[in-house]
Structure formats: structure tokens, C-alpha cells
Design a protein around this motif. Structure first.
Motif, PDB file in Angstrom:
ATOM      1  N   TRP A 175     -34.594  -1.192 -24.174  1.00 45.82           N
ATOM      2  CA  TRP A 175     -36.056  -1.142 -24.214  1.00 45.82           C
ATOM      3  C   TRP A 175     -36.449   0.320 -24.109  1.00 45.82           C
ATOM      4  N   HIS A 176     -37.600   0.667 -24.609  1.00 45.54           N
ATOM      5  CA  HIS A 176     -37.939   2.071 -24.788  1.00 45.54           C
ATOM      6  C   HIS A 176     -39.454   2.253 -24.852  1.00 45.54           C
ATOM      7  N   ALA A 177     -39.840   3.492 -25.048  1.00 46.88           N
ATOM      8  CA  ALA A 177     -41.231   3.848 -25.336  1.00 46.88           C
ATOM      9  C   ALA A 177     -41.201   5.004 -26.326  1.00 46.88           C
ATOM     10  N   TRP A 178     -42.296   5.202 -27.021  1.00 49.54           N
ATOM     11  CA  TRP A 178     -42.439   6.342 -27.925  1.00 49.54           C
ATOM     12  C   TRP A 178     -43.303   7.367 -27.217  1.00 49.54           C
ATOM     13  N   HIS A 179     -42.808   8.589 -27.103  1.00 51.32           N
ATOM     14  CA  HIS A 179     -43.564   9.635 -26.424  1.00 51.32           C
ATOM     15  C   HIS A 179     -43.276  10.986 -27.058  1.00 51.32           C
ATOM     16  N   ASP A 180     -44.320  11.688 -27.398  1.00 50.23           N
ATOM     17  CA  ASP A 180     -44.222  13.072 -27.868  1.00 50.23           C
ATOM     18  C   ASP A 180     -43.229  13.230 -29.023  1.00 50.23           C
ATOM     19  N   GLY A 181     -43.320  12.336 -30.010  1.00 53.75           N
ATOM     20  CA  GLY A 181     -42.504  12.460 -31.212  1.00 53.75           C
ATOM     21  C   GLY A 181     -41.074  11.992 -31.109  1.00 53.75           C
ATOM     22  N   ALA A 182     -40.752  11.211 -30.078  1.00 57.66           N
ATOM     23  CA  ALA A 182     -39.374  10.735 -29.914  1.00 57.66           C
ATOM     24  C   ALA A 182     -39.361   9.447 -29.107  1.00 57.66           C
ATOM     25  N   VAL A 183     -38.248   8.752 -29.201  1.00 59.49           N
ATOM     26  CA  VAL A 183     -38.013   7.573 -28.375  1.00 59.49           C
ATOM     27  C   VAL A 183     -37.537   8.059 -27.017  1.00 59.49           C
ATOM     28  N   VAL A 184     -38.058   7.467 -25.944  1.00 67.61           N
ATOM     29  CA  VAL A 184     -37.567   7.775 -24.599  1.00 67.61           C
ATOM     30  C   VAL A 184     -37.061   6.487 -23.973  1.00 67.61           C
ATOM     31  N   VAL A 185     -35.943   6.592 -23.250  1.00 62.04           N
ATOM     32  CA  VAL A 185     -35.341   5.450 -22.566  1.00 62.04           C
ATOM     33  C   VAL A 185     -34.988   5.874 -21.148  1.00 62.04           C
ATOM     34  N   VAL A 186     -34.991   4.903 -20.250  1.00 59.57           N
ATOM     35  CA  VAL A 186     -34.560   5.148 -18.875  1.00 59.57           C
ATOM     36  C   VAL A 186     -33.406   4.202 -18.601  1.00 59.57           C
ATOM     37  N   GLY A 187     -32.401   4.704 -17.905  1.00 61.93           N
ATOM     38  CA  GLY A 187     -31.264   3.841 -17.645  1.00 61.93           C
ATOM     39  C   GLY A 187     -30.355   4.374 -16.566  1.00 61.93           C
ATOM     40  N   ASP A 188     -29.295   3.614 -16.346  1.00 67.69           N
ATOM     41  CA  ASP A 188     -28.323   3.813 -15.276  1.00 67.69           C
ATOM     42  C   ASP A 188     -28.991   3.476 -13.946  1.00 67.69           C
ATOM     43  N   GLY A 189     -28.307   3.632 -12.860  1.00 60.43           N
ATOM     44  CA  GLY A 189     -28.849   3.172 -11.584  1.00 60.43           C
ATOM     45  C   GLY A 189     -29.067   1.666 -11.671  1.00 60.43           C
ATOM     46  N   ALA A 190     -30.239   1.205 -11.289  1.00 60.65           N
ATOM     47  CA  ALA A 190     -30.567  -0.227 -11.331  1.00 60.65           C
ATOM     48  C   ALA A 190     -31.218  -0.627 -12.653  1.00 60.65           C
ATOM     49  N   GLU A 191     -31.258   0.269 -13.596  1.00 57.86           N
ATOM     50  CA  GLU A 191     -31.877  -0.013 -14.896  1.00 57.86           C
ATOM     51  C   GLU A 191     -30.804  -0.287 -15.939  1.00 57.86           C
ATOM     52  N   GLN A 192     -31.200  -0.330 -17.210  1.00 59.09           N
ATOM     53  CA  GLN A 192     -30.275  -0.653 -18.295  1.00 59.09           C
ATOM     54  C   GLN A 192     -29.165   0.392 -18.415  1.00 59.09           C
ATOM     55  N   PRO A 193     -27.950  -0.026 -18.765  1.00 53.40           N
ATOM     56  CA  PRO A 193     -26.849   0.938 -18.898  1.00 53.40           C
ATOM     57  C   PRO A 193     -27.008   1.788 -20.160  1.00 53.40           C
ATOM     58  N   LEU A 194     -26.689   3.062 -20.026  1.00 55.86           N
ATOM     59  CA  LEU A 194     -26.793   4.005 -21.153  1.00 55.86           C
ATOM     60  C   LEU A 194     -25.409   4.530 -21.528  1.00 55.86           C
ATOM     61  N   HIS A 195     -24.433   3.637 -21.621  1.00 58.48           N
ATOM     62  CA  HIS A 195     -23.057   4.017 -21.915  1.00 58.48           C
ATOM     63  C   HIS A 195     -22.972   4.897 -23.158  1.00 58.48           C
ATOM     64  N   GLY A 196     -22.331   6.017 -23.027  1.00 58.50           N
ATOM     65  CA  GLY A 196     -22.058   6.884 -24.162  1.00 58.50           C
ATOM     66  C   GLY A 196     -23.180   7.814 -24.551  1.00 58.50           C
ATOM     67  N   LEU A 197     -24.375   7.627 -24.032  1.00 56.21           N
ATOM     68  CA  LEU A 197     -25.483   8.515 -24.364  1.00 56.21           C
ATOM     69  C   LEU A 197     -25.483   9.692 -23.405  1.00 56.21           C
ATOM     70  N   THR A 198     -25.209  10.870 -23.959  1.00 55.85           N
ATOM     71  CA  THR A 198     -25.180  12.078 -23.138  1.00 55.85           C
ATOM     72  C   THR A 198     -25.989  13.169 -23.810  1.00 55.85           C
ATOM     73  N   ALA A 199     -26.511  14.065 -23.018  1.00 55.37           N
ATOM     74  CA  ALA A 199     -27.289  15.187 -23.529  1.00 55.37           C
ATOM     75  C   ALA A 199     -26.447  16.009 -24.493  1.00 55.37           C
ATOM     76  N   GLY A 200     -27.026  16.397 -25.597  1.00 55.06           N
ATOM     77  CA  GLY A 200     -26.340  17.203 -26.587  1.00 55.06           C
ATOM     78  C   GLY A 200     -25.602  16.392 -27.638  1.00 55.06           C
ATOM     79  N   ALA A 201     -25.462  15.097 -27.423  1.00 61.82           N
ATOM     80  CA  ALA A 201     -24.766  14.237 -28.389  1.00 61.82           C
ATOM     81  C   ALA A 201     -25.757  13.734 -29.444  1.00 61.82           C
ATOM     82  N   THR A 202     -25.215  13.018 -30.403  1.00 63.06           N
ATOM     83  CA  THR A 202     -26.067  12.389 -31.407  1.00 63.06           C
ATOM     84  C   THR A 202     -25.903  10.876 -31.297  1.00 63.06           C
TER      85      THR A 202
END
Length: 185
Positions: free
Chosen positions: A46-73
Motif C-alpha cells: 500500500w502506498h501514497a503519491w507525494h511530490d512526484g513519486a510513490v511513497v511507502v512505509v514499512g518494516d517494524g510493525a508495518e508491511q515488509p520492504l524486502h529488498g528495497l534499499t536506498a540507491g537501488a532500482t
């Protein structure tokens, strides 16, 4: 009277059309699939659109973001809100927003409105700053799929491993038993 012909759109017009399509699709869809670089299976987020991009929140008690790291594609695929099928896909650059920064605060405000059934609605931003990552997936190239130019692959994924089993066939005598009870009423 001569038939009118329409000229093919210029590259700038095509880029504007593509950008409008991906932005509108991302704004309207409540769910998208993200295939992180180096991963073999996309994840629904699940996500939101903000400032020209998709934003997601995850890890912790939220949805897992496996494999998504800063600088990656990653490859982002958005579904149609009414038909739920693939509508568009595009490459994205992943960046992590710094907690309490201006971009992070704006993204969190958008995400708060999309987060359903949060146990801590009033303090969710504080929890996200402590426990979670807020990622920005910015479009970084032309659409890889769009209406009229979709991949022929099914994109079906094998179900995730689970100890849960499917239902077994119903016992042969069950329909007779149910009918007998219905008749006796």
C-alpha cells in the motif's frame, strides 16, 4: 471532404502523457506491486503519491520492504482501480527519507491518510520514525507497460510457502445429511 489525419505525438507530448498516466494510476490505486532489484518476486504494497513519486512505509510493525534499499532500482506495477488488472509499469529509483526531514513529514502526512486500522493513529508518525523506513520510489524512465503495449507474460506468481492446507473434499454423505435436516424443518 478529405479525411483528417492526426500526427504522431512528439516525444515531449508522449512523455507528458506517460507521466500523467502513471501519476493518475498511482494516485487512484490503493495497491501496487514492487519488484526490487535482485528479487525474483514482486510484493504488493500500500502506498501514497507525494511530490512526484510513490511513497511507502514499512518494516517494524508495518508491511515488509524486502529488498528495497536506498540507491537501488525497482519496477513498479500499478493496477487499475476498477478492473484490478495491470495498468502500467515503470522503473523507479529508491531513496530513503530521513525521519523528521521536510520530505519525510510530507510523505508521512500522505501515508497517514492511507493507513487503515492503525492501532496508534495519534502517534503513528513517532512510531514510524522509531521503527520503520519511509521510502520514495521516483519514476526514472519511460513506462515499460501501458495500455496498448502490455507484456504477454502472465506475471502469475506461485503462492508463498505456508503450513496452511487447502480444504479437503467434503465427505460423500454430507449432502444427504444437510438435505435431511432441511426437510425436517
Amino acid at each position: 471532404m478529405e479525411p483528417t489525419t492526426t500526427a504522431a505525438p512528439s516525444p515531449d507530448e508522449r512523455a507528458l502523457h506517460d507521466r500523467a498516466l502513471l501519476e493518475e494510476a498511482a494516485k487512484k490505486s490503493g495497491l501496487l506491486w514492487v519488484l526490487a532489484e535482485g528479487q525474483s518476486q514482486s510484493r504488493a504494497l500500500w502506498h501514497a503519491w507525494h511530490d512526484g513519486a510513490v511513497v511507502v512505509v514499512g518494516d517494524g510493525a508495518e508491511q515488509p520492504l524486502h529488498g528495497l534499499t536506498a540507491g537501488a532500482t525497482a519496477t513498479v506495477t500499478v493496477r487499475s482501480k476498477d478492473k484490478w488488472g495491470r495498468l502500467t509499469a515503470w522503473p523507479a529509483e529508491v531513496s530513503e527519507l530521513t525521519p523528521q526531514s521536510e520530505g519525510w513529514l510530507g510523505a508521512v502526512e500522505e501515508l497517514k491518510g492511507k493507513r487503515l486500522n492503525a492501532p496508534d493513529t495519534d502517534t503513528i508518525g513517532d512510531r514510524w520514525a522509531r521503527e520503520c523506513r519511509v521510502l520514495r520510489l521516483a519514476p526514472s524512465g519511460p513506462l515499460s507497460e501501458q495500455p496498448g503495449a502490455m507484456s504477454e507474460a502472465s506475471h502469475a506468481a506461485a503462492p508463498m510457502e505456508s503450513p496452511v492446507t487447502t480444504r479437503r473434499p467434503i465427505p460423500a454423505g454430507l449432502p444427504k445429511l444437510v438435505l435431511k435436516r432441511l426437510r425436517s424443518r
